[in-house]
Design a protein around this motif. Structure first.
Motif, PDB file in Angstrom:
ATOM      1  N   SER A   1       0.838  -1.218   0.000  1.00 65.51           N
ATOM      2  CA  SER A   1       0.000   0.000   0.000  1.00 65.51           C
ATOM      3  C   SER A   1       0.869   1.264   0.000  1.00 65.51           C
ATOM      4  O   SER A   1       0.416   2.321  -0.452  1.00 65.51           O
ATOM      5  CB  SER A   1      -0.922  -0.010   1.224  1.00 65.51           C
ATOM      6  OG  SER A   1      -0.148   0.017   2.415  1.00 65.51           O
ATOM      7  N   ALA A   2       2.103   1.151   0.482  1.00 65.72           N
ATOM      8  CA  ALA A   2       2.981   2.334   0.505  1.00 65.72           C
ATOM      9  C   ALA A   2       3.767   2.498  -0.786  1.00 65.72           C
ATOM     10  O   ALA A   2       4.446   3.513  -0.985  1.00 65.72           O
ATOM     11  CB  ALA A   2       3.946   2.197   1.686  1.00 65.72           C
ATOM     12  N   ALA A   3       3.666   1.524  -1.699  1.00 64.07           N
ATOM     13  CA  ALA A   3       4.454   1.593  -2.937  1.00 64.07           C
ATOM     14  C   ALA A   3       3.816   2.551  -3.930  1.00 64.07           C
ATOM     15  O   ALA A   3       2.586   2.583  -4.097  1.00 64.07           O
ATOM     16  CB  ALA A   3       4.563   0.200  -3.552  1.00 64.07           C
ATOM     17  N   ARG A   4       4.638   3.342  -4.607  1.00 66.93           N
ATOM     18  CA  ARG A   4       4.144   4.276  -5.611  1.00 66.93           C
ATOM     19  C   ARG A   4       4.005   3.552  -6.951  1.00 66.93           C
ATOM     20  O   ARG A   4       4.895   2.835  -7.376  1.00 66.93           O
ATOM     21  CB  ARG A   4       5.107   5.460  -5.775  1.00 66.93           C
ATOM     22  CG  ARG A   4       5.152   6.346  -4.538  1.00 66.93           C
ATOM     23  CD  ARG A   4       6.078   7.506  -4.745  1.00 66.93           C
ATOM     24  NE  ARG A   4       5.605   8.379  -5.821  1.00 66.93           N
ATOM     25  CZ  ARG A   4       6.300   9.393  -6.320  1.00 66.93           C
ATOM     26  NH1 ARG A   4       7.509   9.662  -5.855  1.00 66.93           N
ATOM     27  NH2 ARG A   4       5.808  10.126  -7.290  1.00 66.93           N
ATOM     28  N   VAL A   5       2.868   3.750  -7.610  1.00 69.51           N
ATOM     29  CA  VAL A   5       2.605   3.109  -8.897  1.00 69.51           C
ATOM     30  C   VAL A   5       2.409   4.197  -9.955  1.00 69.51           C
ATOM     31  O   VAL A   5       1.618   5.109  -9.740  1.00 69.51           O
ATOM     32  CB  VAL A   5       1.361   2.202  -8.820  1.00 69.51           C
ATOM     33  CG1 VAL A   5       1.087   1.547 -10.169  1.00 69.51           C
ATOM     34  CG2 VAL A   5       1.544   1.140  -7.761  1.00 69.51           C
TER      35      VAL A   5
END
Length: 201
Positions: A197-201
């Motif tokens: 959920s903290a990963a940037r996409v």
């Protein structure tokens, strides 16, 4: 099964092509029966397994070996005819690199039971010349099915009973390890979800 998954994944990365390894069967037989069921020549490897006593052995069918070698040397396997001959020096070196991946996967697969440092002792083309235990000694033979590209064949792991006898009690307690892993499964899922959920996409 853990070894099959690990070895398949490592081989796929090494040859840059999908390799599937799955357990076909596990049988108890005598060492003489195992040796008589193998082709000659083949890729027969003796493995050391300290701190356990004795040796175990692994046989990889030429139907797997030669397509692997062909792929590592840049071929396509489309028109490969599997020769009936022992491996050359170069082919043996290439297969040793593949087998080193197998040793890593085997060590990892056994780590839940005991820390065993598997290593290659020797490679032989004629299994009849190798006697790791007396012919009537009981062994466990795990048969694996290997699929790579448009080819397929067998790989067999032969474990003499006297090698794993000190671990019989630990092996019978494997159900404890399995239940322990499943209990922590939801924990791991939560950690993975929060990380994603903290990963940037």
């Amino acid at each position: 099964e853990a070894f099959a998954r690990g070895f398949g994944a490592q081989m796929s990365g090494f040859i840059r092509s999908i390799v599937e390894v799955r357990v076909a069967s596990a049988e108890q037989m005598t060492y003489a029966e195992f040796i008589s069921s193998l082709p000659n020549p083949t890729c027969f490897t003796l493995l050391d397994c300290p701190p356990l006593g004795g040796q175990i052995c692994m046989d990889i069918s030429p139907l797997v070996v030669f397509p692997l070698v062909e792929r590592l040397l840049g071929g396509t396997n489309q028109s490969l005819l599997v020769p009936k001959r022992p491996l050359t020096g170069i082919e043996s070196r290439l297969m040793r690199q593949v087998l080193d991946l197998g040793m890593n996967a085997l060590t990892e697969a056994w780590s839940g039971v005991k820390q065993i440092d598997f290593g290659i002792s020797a490679m032989e083309s004629n299994p009849q010349l190798v006697e790791i235990v007396p012919p009537n000694e009981v062994v466990v033979v795990v048969d694996f099915e290997v699929k790579l590209m448009n080819r397929g064949g067998r790989m067999r792991l032969c474990i003499p009973y006297n090698s794993i006898e000190p671990l019989v009690e630990d092996l019978s307690a494997q159900s404890w390890f399995v239940s322990g892993r499943s209990a922590s499964g939801s924990d791991a899922a939560d950690r993975i979800a929060s990380g994603l959920s903290a990963a940037r996409v």
